[in-house]
Design a protein around this motif. Sequence first.
Motif, PDB file in Angstrom:
ATOM      1  N   TYR A 165     -11.472   0.677  11.002  1.00 54.60           N
ATOM      2  CA  TYR A 165     -10.686   1.090  12.219  1.00 54.60           C
ATOM      3  C   TYR A 165     -10.904   2.520  12.650  1.00 54.60           C
ATOM      4  O   TYR A 165     -10.977   3.477  11.561  1.00 54.60           O
ATOM      5  CB  TYR A 165      -9.223   0.952  12.044  1.00 54.60           C
ATOM      6  N   GLY A 167     -11.080   5.490  16.219  1.00 50.33           N
ATOM      7  CA  GLY A 167     -10.599   5.693  17.376  1.00 50.33           C
ATOM      8  C   GLY A 167     -11.036   7.006  18.363  1.00 50.33           C
ATOM      9  O   GLY A 167     -11.938   7.777  17.843  1.00 50.33           O
ATOM     10  N   GLY A 169      -9.483   9.880  21.215  1.00 52.03           N
ATOM     11  CA  GLY A 169      -8.697  10.271  22.302  1.00 52.03           C
ATOM     12  C   GLY A 169      -9.378  10.416  23.452  1.00 52.03           C
ATOM     13  O   GLY A 169     -10.041  11.577  23.758  1.00 52.03           O
ATOM     14  N   GLN A 200      -9.465   2.184  18.785  1.00 51.67           N
ATOM     15  CA  GLN A 200      -8.143   2.675  19.351  1.00 51.67           C
ATOM     16  C   GLN A 200      -8.602   3.592  20.363  1.00 51.67           C
ATOM     17  O   GLN A 200      -9.090   4.757  20.074  1.00 51.67           O
ATOM     18  CB  GLN A 200      -7.157   3.055  18.474  1.00 51.67           C
ATOM     19  N   THR A 202      -6.868   6.284  22.535  1.00 58.92           N
ATOM     20  CA  THR A 202      -5.243   6.639  22.753  1.00 58.92           C
ATOM     21  C   THR A 202      -5.059   7.597  24.128  1.00 58.92           C
ATOM     22  O   THR A 202      -4.874   8.575  23.927  1.00 58.92           O
ATOM     23  CB  THR A 202      -5.035   7.500  21.527  1.00 58.92           C
ATOM     24  N   GLU A 205      -1.684   8.885  23.887  1.00 63.16           N
ATOM     25  CA  GLU A 205      -1.773  10.184  23.376  1.00 63.16           C
ATOM     26  C   GLU A 205      -2.179  11.342  24.417  1.00 63.16           C
ATOM     27  O   GLU A 205      -1.475  12.394  24.432  1.00 63.16           O
ATOM     28  CB  GLU A 205      -2.453  10.131  22.053  1.00 63.16           C
ATOM     29  N   LYS A 206      -3.111  11.206  25.131  1.00 67.13           N
ATOM     30  CA  LYS A 206      -3.847  12.233  25.939  1.00 67.13           C
ATOM     31  C   LYS A 206      -2.934  12.405  27.064  1.00 67.13           C
ATOM     32  O   LYS A 206      -2.573  13.667  27.531  1.00 67.13           O
ATOM     33  CB  LYS A 206      -5.132  11.665  26.233  1.00 67.13           C
ATOM     34  N   GLN A 290      -0.653   5.614  16.331  1.00 64.01           N
ATOM     35  CA  GLN A 290      -1.916   5.699  15.729  1.00 64.01           C
ATOM     36  C   GLN A 290      -2.030   5.064  14.208  1.00 64.01           C
ATOM     37  O   GLN A 290      -3.095   4.713  13.992  1.00 64.01           O
ATOM     38  CB  GLN A 290      -2.436   7.351  15.503  1.00 64.01           C
ATOM     39  N   CYS A 315     -13.100   8.746   9.810  1.00 63.47           N
ATOM     40  CA  CYS A 315     -12.833   9.838  10.797  1.00 63.47           C
ATOM     41  C   CYS A 315     -13.166  11.383  10.587  1.00 63.47           C
ATOM     42  O   CYS A 315     -13.338  11.244   9.497  1.00 63.47           O
ATOM     43  CB  CYS A 315     -11.068   9.494  11.161  1.00 63.47           C
ATOM     44  N   GLN A 319      -7.994  14.302  11.415  1.00 64.31           N
ATOM     45  CA  GLN A 319      -7.107  13.153  11.421  1.00 64.31           C
ATOM     46  C   GLN A 319      -6.227  12.872  10.367  1.00 64.31           C
ATOM     47  O   GLN A 319      -5.398  11.978  10.524  1.00 64.31           O
ATOM     48  CB  GLN A 319      -7.888  11.981  12.166  1.00 64.31           C
TER      49      GLN A 319
HETATM   50  N1  TRP Z   1      -6.292  11.015  17.756  1.00 66.10           N
HETATM   51  C1  TRP Z   1      -7.597  10.720  17.928  1.00 66.10           C
HETATM   52  C2  TRP Z   1      -8.146  11.729  19.113  1.00 66.10           C
HETATM   53  O1  TRP Z   1      -7.679  12.549  19.557  1.00 66.10           O
HETATM   54  C3  TRP Z   1      -8.064   9.168  18.340  1.00 66.10           C
HETATM   55  C4  TRP Z   1      -7.852   7.988  17.253  1.00 66.10           C
HETATM   56  C5  TRP Z   1      -6.948   7.307  17.211  1.00 66.10           C
HETATM   57  C6  TRP Z   1      -8.355   8.011  16.180  1.00 66.10           C
HETATM   58  N2  TRP Z   1      -6.870   6.399  16.218  1.00 66.10           N
HETATM   59  C7  TRP Z   1      -7.951   6.923  15.651  1.00 66.10           C
HETATM   60  C8  TRP Z   1      -9.654   8.665  15.645  1.00 66.10           C
HETATM   61  C9  TRP Z   1      -8.424   6.367  14.346  1.00 66.10           C
HETATM   62  C10 TRP Z   1     -10.085   8.245  14.221  1.00 66.10           C
HETATM   63  C11 TRP Z   1      -9.390   7.330  13.568  1.00 66.10           C
HETATM   64  O2  TRP Z   1      -9.566  11.885  19.045  1.00 66.10           O
END
Ligand code: TRP
Length: 489
Positions: A165, A167, A169, A200, A202, A205-206, A290, A315, A319
């Motif tokens: 997993y 992600g 933003g 994901q 997000t 989030e943004k 998240q 990540c 994070q």
């Molecule tokens: N919050 C992260 C960002 O702003 C985006 C994100 C969501 C993410 N889920 C994650 C990053 C899982 C790493 C792993 O970029």
Amino acid sequence: MADCQCDDAGSLSPREVHDRLTAQRDQVRTLKEDMADKADIGAAVQLLVKLKLDYKLITGQDYKAGSPPSEGSVVQDNGPSEEEDADVDTVDPWNVSATSAKGVDYDKLIVRFGSSKIEKALVDRLEKVAGQKAHRFLRRGIFFSHRDVHQVLDAYERNNPFYLYTGRGPSSEAMHVGHLIPFIFTKWLQDVFDIPLVIQMTDDEKYLWKDMTLEQCHHYAMENAKDIIACGFDVNKTFIFSDLDYMGSSPEFYRNVVKIQKHVTFNQVKGIFGFTESDCIGKISFPAIQAAPSFSSSFPQIFKGRKDVPCLIPCAIDQDPYFRMTRDVAPRIGYTKPALLHSTFFPALGGVQRKMSASDPNSSIFLTDTPKQIENKIKQHAFSGGKDTLEEHRAHGGDPDVDVSFMYLTFFLEDDEELEKIRRDYTSGALLSGELKKRLIDTLQPMIAEHQRKRKEVTDDTVKRFMTPRPLNYLLGNDKDTNANPVTM
Ligand code: TRP
């Protein structure tokens, strides 16, 4: 080192952690009074800072000497502020700043966050399980910290696959090379382990954090997804989702979000993320969103309702607060804690203490840059560790540890021997700054051109295929040599 002491701290009462903290504070004082060895004082201070973090995680309150934990007496988090924390770097999902010109002190961060260092033994093990040479990001310590990776590897070796997993933003259309680091690495993990991956986006989030409309955020999510797909992910094994779309269409996902929301207090997120009473409630509850993809039951179409498939999250280390929270709630809602692999930060072109920003084209190399732009940016803006004059450089050599061109090569040049030779020659003065920059230009130009070529091939239809909730095909762990049937879990 013991993994994640914040998890250990979960088994102590707030009172016990408070007492440990007081003892540690006294220890630091004594060491300072005795003018003990600087390294010993440093280690004791780091432990103190980490205990404070643990304390905040379980109580949502700042440690205060002489006032044991109580509900309601919450002090706001403004990052490390006391005199003993003065040389502590700031690292959270919104701010990264280093106190030293060499950048963030990652060893200290491991102690403070309570994660584990990726030792040579773990790299060797990954290599063995993967059946191929470790990725250069592992060989070179770019992924430097982890939580519980041995556990997912143990399970994998017993034929219980895990899933990945990660992600993004989507805060702008302009992605730079640094944004690709977790994706390049995740693609490698997916290939060597042959396992499913969820990504994901997000956009919610943004929307909550930036001054942008919902439609803008959603549009950036779709555009960024194209860059991510261009990294080469296998559509049969990868599900990419926008929160704005998926949250409303998946009852299972939303149920997990609500479960998490019920088990984390406002005090706790205040402690972990520094939220205040004037932050909108969307921000305060966002961490649950998240966290939810860390649990396989959020994706019934992929895992057939199984809630015990372990998760590994690659990540950047900023994070980690999200996943400290996730790991803290997991056992309380009957789920397995996700494992993590943390990367260092990608430096801005102007040096480790500068910020990369989509609105400053010279702060990084963007995925849309032309060969000429790449060349000009590196020549004019890449911070150099070389000497001012040719004579001086030849005589004393350059400093690769602060040189951004050299740093970028450690990220992107595959050949270990060549990289080592560049380091040696630059340090001795045999290699000039201009020559080093040229080597970087020659590395990045074809890499970015290839990315642009692959991105062009990604149609709206391709994006749709990646983003449609559906079963994924993958083989069962070690059986892959003998059993070619897709797993039905
Ligand atoms: N919050 C992260 C960002 O702003 C985006 C994100 C969501 C993410 N889920 C994650 C990053 C899982 C790493 C792993 O970029």
